[in-house]
Design an enzyme around this catalytic site. Structure first.
Site, PDB file in Angstrom:
ATOM      1  N   SER A  15       0.575  -1.167   0.166  1.00 41.42           N
ATOM      2  CA  SER A  15       0.076  -0.055   0.628  1.00 41.42           C
ATOM      3  C   SER A  15       0.812   1.087  -0.262  1.00 41.42           C
ATOM      4  CB  SER A  15      -0.989  -0.347   0.987  1.00 41.42           C
ATOM      5  OG  SER A  15      -1.726   0.979   1.343  1.00 41.42           O
ATOM      6  N   HIS A  40      -1.197  -1.496  -4.462  1.00 39.49           N
ATOM      7  CA  HIS A  40      -2.684  -0.518  -4.140  1.00 39.49           C
ATOM      8  C   HIS A  40      -2.615   0.491  -3.507  1.00 39.49           C
ATOM      9  CE1 HIS A  40      -6.380  -1.143  -2.053  1.00 39.49           C
ATOM     10  NE2 HIS A  40      -6.035  -0.593  -0.634  1.00 39.49           N
ATOM     11  N   ASP A  42      -4.537   4.080  -2.513  1.00 41.28           N
ATOM     12  CA  ASP A  42      -5.875   4.919  -1.424  1.00 41.28           C
ATOM     13  C   ASP A  42      -6.927   5.737  -1.624  1.00 41.28           C
ATOM     14  OD1 ASP A  42      -6.547   2.218   0.186  1.00 41.28           O
ATOM     15  OD2 ASP A  42      -4.825   2.875   1.327  1.00 41.28           O
ATOM     16  N   MET A  44      -8.345   8.691  -1.015  1.00 45.98           N
ATOM     17  CA  MET A  44      -9.311   9.477   0.218  1.00 45.98           C
ATOM     18  C   MET A  44     -10.008  11.045   0.036  1.00 45.98           C
ATOM     19  SD  MET A  44      -7.546   7.623   3.422  1.00 45.98           S
ATOM     20  CE  MET A  44      -6.839   6.139   3.490  1.00 45.98           C
ATOM     21  N   HIS A  73      -8.553   1.854  -5.081  1.00 50.76           N
ATOM     22  CA  HIS A  73      -9.152   1.597  -3.457  1.00 50.76           C
ATOM     23  C   HIS A  73      -9.602   3.121  -3.551  1.00 50.76           C
ATOM     24  CE1 HIS A  73     -10.405   0.897   0.497  1.00 50.76           C
ATOM     25  NE2 HIS A  73     -11.503   0.326  -0.465  1.00 50.76           N
ATOM     26  N   MET A  75     -12.131   5.629  -1.746  1.00 46.71           N
ATOM     27  CA  MET A  75     -12.460   5.449  -0.266  1.00 46.71           C
ATOM     28  C   MET A  75     -13.334   7.077  -0.492  1.00 46.71           C
ATOM     29  SD  MET A  75     -10.191   4.151   2.427  1.00 46.71           S
ATOM     30  CE  MET A  75      -8.674   4.015   1.063  1.00 46.71           C
ATOM     31  N   MET A 144     -12.133  -4.875   4.550  1.00 50.44           N
ATOM     32  CA  MET A 144     -11.950  -3.591   5.437  1.00 50.44           C
ATOM     33  C   MET A 144     -11.181  -5.563   6.687  1.00 50.44           C
ATOM     34  SD  MET A 144      -9.948  -1.737   3.670  1.00 50.44           S
ATOM     35  CE  MET A 144      -9.407  -0.070   4.926  1.00 50.44           C
ATOM     36  N   ASP A 182      -7.354  -5.616   3.662  1.00 50.49           N
ATOM     37  CA  ASP A 182      -6.457  -4.515   3.852  1.00 50.49           C
ATOM     38  C   ASP A 182      -6.956  -3.784   5.137  1.00 50.49           C
ATOM     39  OD1 ASP A 182      -5.429  -2.450   3.394  1.00 50.49           O
ATOM     40  OD2 ASP A 182      -6.616  -2.036   2.485  1.00 50.49           O
TER      41      ASP A 182
END
Length: 226
Positions: A15, A40, A42, A44, A73, A75, A144, A182
């Site tokens: 990540s 990965h 993230d 956000m 991913h 979010m 998650m 994750d």
């Protein structure tokens, strides 16, 4: 006649949330050389989760420095407003949160129609049964095992049962589905998570906080390869 090894090979997705962003390209090349299977990423927005990270521009920059699949991913709230931007940026897998997306079938179709792979993620308190009607349309489900928003959190042990439940569901509905996990993944719990049914382990601190990325990735993967 020698029996074939039927054990699956666990995929490891470092990540980037935990890497040194001042050396982003070097960090990516280092984990690629160390044996990472995918990256990965993230995303956000400060709304769905309290933290704010990166957008399509950074994903586009990452795409230029690696051949690894980019596992993005989202979010974020209203993810369908942004899926196209991440497709154009070079994402290979795009995962939206069930809790943030009112039209999962439409989101999955948008991703797949662009030749990308669709995923759905569940927060720790969201039951896997809510995925029953969408499971056949997905490439992966991301479980998650911490409340999303920040790296370095502790793994929630009750998530193991959830991974097992998803494994049972996928056998009947979508055997090729990948289960990604994750949150708080490390060498102490990787074997349990893999045994419960995980195919992909997302690890941030466990990789980027280690002295040897290759050694860390190998130790995360090893429970499935013994």
């Amino acid at each position: 006649m020698k029996k074939k090894n039927s054990m699956k090979r666990t995929l490891v997705a470092p990540s980037l949330l935990a890497c040194d962003f001042s050396r982003l390209a070097d960090e990516i090349k280092a984990v690629e050389k160390a044996g990472a299977d995918l990256l990965h990423i993230d995303v956000m927005d400060g709304r769905f989760v309290p933290n704010i990270t990166i957008g399509p521009g950074v994903v586009s920059a990452i795409r230029k420095v690696t051949r690894l699949p980019l596992d993005v991913h989202l979010m974020i709230v209203e993810p369908m407003d942004h899926i196209r931007s991440f497709i154009d940026a070079g994402a290979d897998i795009i995962t939206v949160h069930l809790e943030a997306c009112s039209h999962l079938h439409k989101a999955a179709a948008m991703i797949k129609d662009a030749g990308k792979k669709a995923g759905v993620s569940l927060n720790p308190a969201t039951p896997v049964v809510m995925l029953r009607d969408i499971l056949e349309e997905l490439y992966l489900v991301l479980i998650m095992t911490v409340n999303p928003g920040f790296g370095g959190q502790k793994f929630i042990p009750s998530a193991l049962k959830k991974i097992e439940e998803l494994g049972s569901m996928k056998r009947g509905l979508n055997p090729s589905l990948l289960i990604e996990v994750d949150g708080g993944i490390n060498v102490q719990n990787a074997a349990s998570v893999t045994k419960a049914g995980a195919d992909i382990l997302v690890a941030g601190t466990a990789v980027f906080g280690s002295e040897s990325y290759r050694h860390a990735i190998g130790r995360l993967r090893s429970p499935a390869d013994r």
